[in-house]
Scaffold this active site. Structure first.
Site, PDB file in Angstrom:
ATOM      1  CB  ALA A 145      -0.705   0.261   1.357  1.00 28.98           C
ATOM      2  CB  ALA A 146       1.743   3.021  -2.601  1.00 28.41           C
ATOM      3  CB  SER A 147       0.853   8.262  -0.487  1.00 26.62           C
ATOM      4  OG  SER A 147       1.346   8.264  -1.834  1.00 26.62           O
ATOM      5  CB  ALA A 195      -1.823   3.537  -6.367  1.00 26.87           C
ATOM      6  CB  VAL A 251      -0.066  -3.875  -5.020  1.00 20.97           C
ATOM      7  CG1 VAL A 251       0.414  -4.550  -6.258  1.00 20.97           C
ATOM      8  CG2 VAL A 251       0.748  -2.493  -6.009  1.00 20.97           C
ATOM      9  CE  LYS A 270       0.944   2.100  -8.574  1.00 17.96           C
ATOM     10  NZ  LYS A 270       2.205   3.042  -9.016  1.00 17.96           N
ATOM     11  CG  ASP A 317       9.171   7.188  -5.264  1.00 14.76           C
ATOM     12  OD1 ASP A 317      10.125   7.647  -4.694  1.00 14.76           O
ATOM     13  OD2 ASP A 317       8.100   6.666  -5.162  1.00 14.76           O
TER      14      ASP A 317
END
Length: 531
Positions: free
Chosen positions: A166-168, A170, A172, A186, A318
């Site tokens: 989990a990211a800011s 999205a 997966v 994603k 990134d």
């Protein structure tokens, strides 16, 4: 424009009034107001988030103003108090990012990766890298149905409801297609575009307000870079294209693996890719368990990104550890799996060549070329600091490349830097080309990973020097150009690299000889005094 300003003032006043009656606003959840209708909830959340941000930055500005008031900028007390207020402010901003989530977490991560911000900020905000809280699968399923169609069972044999990452913006999920291929899906969080508009408007407003209160602190360049990168990251179609471009660029590189894109299950909000196994690139314990040497991983990582910068001019912006996995699969004992291709920078060709020349000049400490290139980059006044920024030594350094500065060099540099004000730093960062800023951020992330892998700085400098020379060679197509011409060009580039490597080894040998001479002289003097 006047209407926009009026609306923003009303938002600010509403938010600050709300927070005046809610002193624990930095502990409040950004997902409050559950009893409001859905149509009203999003705007109210926007007001809440914006006013929380404005209040936080206002408190921070006041903290700086009062803490440093009346202190001489050249005094030790000023520097001590400045470090303290940096630490308090960074902690306050980290809490803001944690509560507001989303783009604020992303912004905090963006700032933490910049080596040009005070270390108190980069250290404090770096904890945001693993702060993302996943959405409930119900919201994710709605996005999947909206983008892929109502019958997900027609496409997937299985779809794990629990995210594997989990990211800011999205998260997966792992799935298996009807053809039995394992995939990573994603999925973008809902309503991000509307949220981004309000959040970035607030960030621009705050940067302008800070510049008005503190003219020497100008951060509009930082907000512009962040907004540009985050806008690209929201388009998963573009991310898929970036992924394929990188896969083509490294098609003949046995160290690199880029997951294949499933285009029939990819939209602007959903990206379906081949599932690849591996662990984070900086997981040293995992590497040792698999008998993969961390130093070799560092060397390969640096050469891959050096090739992106100096050869292809197409750079992943990134590369934090979660976006680069080490897989035990591969012809060479392991491979690097490169993920998350949302933030990329296509370097201007003229800039790419100038940047290659810059690294050649940095390694040889060619002051004339550094000055000339500083003028081309728009920062001629500060070009003498390029060696400090990139190689950790001064332009007059006698230390070997990759070695620490001597005590005398550190003392002289510290004295010289005292004359620089925040105005100089703001001016330097504002004047740099956008391509340069992306490279600075990427390089900062790579340095952090390489340090954790235990590789000395010399490994990075040699990789960059090597590919800078390759990047200055004419670009040839092995399929269309004469084979002899291709071979000759590569031999010429290799010869330049080995010549440069020889120069570095000689410089290191001379440095070692001078240290031995000094040691022998000291021993002789001590013996003579004793006798």
């Amino acid at each position: 424009m006047r209407k926009a300003k009026t609306a923003l003032c009303l938002i600010t006043a509403t938010g600050l009034t709300f927070h005046a009656f809610n002193p624990n606003f930095l502990s409040s959840s950004s997902d409050s107001f559950p009893n409001f209708p859905e149509k009203l909830r999003a705007p109210i959340h926007g007001v809440n988030r914006s006013s929380r941000a404005i209040a936080t930055i206002a408190f921070t500005a006041v903290d700086y103003k009062f803490t440093l008031h009346g202190l001489s900028v050249d005094s030790d007390e000023y520097r001590q108090k400045l470090s303290e207020v940096h630490r308090r402010s960074a902690s306050r901003i980290r809490k803001l990012c944690e509560v507001n989530r989303g783009f604020y977490v992303k912004a905090g991560q963006f700032v933490a990766a910049l080596r040009q911000v005070p270390k108190e900020y980069s250290l404090t905000l770096s904890s945001l890298q693993d702060q993302a809280v996943p959405y409930h699968f119900k919201a994710i399923k709605e996005v999947l149905i909206l983008n892929l169609g109502p019958e997900l069972s027609d496409m997937f044999l299985s779809l794990d409801e629990h995210p594997i990452a989990a990211a800011s913006i999205a998260q997966v999920h792992r799935g298996v297609l009807k053809g039995h291929q394992e995939v990573a899906i994603k999925v973008q969080y809902p309503d991000l575009e509307q949220q981004m508009k309000m959040d970035t408007t607030t960030m621009y407003f705050l940067s302008k307000s800070l510049a008005w209160f503190f003219p020497e602190y100008r951060f509009e360049w930082l907000v512009s870079e962040f907004v540009q990168s985050i806008s690209l990251e929201l388009d998963f179609i573009q991310e898929a294209r970036n992924s394929e471009t990188t896969a083509n660029n490294f098609a003949n590189n046995k160290w690199v693996k880029v997951p294949r894109v499933f285009w029939d299950l990819t939209t602007h909000q959903v990206l379906t890719m081949e599932f690849c196994t591996g662990q984070k690139v900086d997981d040293v314990e995992y590497l040792k368990e698999r008998r993969i040497h961390p130093m070799k991983v560092a060397e390969v990582l640096l050469e891959v990104f050096a090739e992106m910068i100096f050869i292809h001019g197409f750079l992943h912006g990134d590369p934090h550890p979660g976006n680069i996995l080490v897989s035990p699969e591969g012809q060479n004992g392991f491979s690097l799996v490169i993920l998350d291709h949302g933030i990329y920078k296509k370097l201007d060709e003229g800039f790419r060549l100038d940047y290659c020349q810059l690294w050649k000049a940095l390694i040889l400490l060619d002051s004339k070329n550094l000055q000339r290139l500083g003028e081309r980059f728009g920062v001629a006044k500060y070009s003498r600091y390029f060696p400090v920024i990139f190689t950790g030594r001064t332009i007059d350094s006698k230390s070997a490349l990759g070695k620490a500065m001597s005590i005398e060099e550190r003392r002289n540099l510290k004295q010289e830097l005292k004359s620089l004000k925040m105005e100089d730093i703001s001016s330097f960062m504002e004047s740099l080309p956008s391509d340069f800023l992306t490279i600075l951020r990427t390089d900062g992330l790579l340095r952090s990973i390489v340090s954790k892998l235990g590789a000395p700085q010399r490994v990075r400098l040699l990789a960059y020097g090597k590919y800078a020379l390759y990047g200055l060679s004419p670009k040839l197509n092995p399929e269309s150009d004469f084979a002899l011409k291709v071979v000759f060009s590569r031999l010429k580039a290799n010869a330049s690299y080995y010549r440069l490597r020889l120069i570095l080894e000689v410089l290191q040998l001379l440095s070692w000889i001078s240290k031995v001479k000094l040691l022998l002289y000291t021993m002789y003097e001590n013996i003579r005094l004793c006798c």
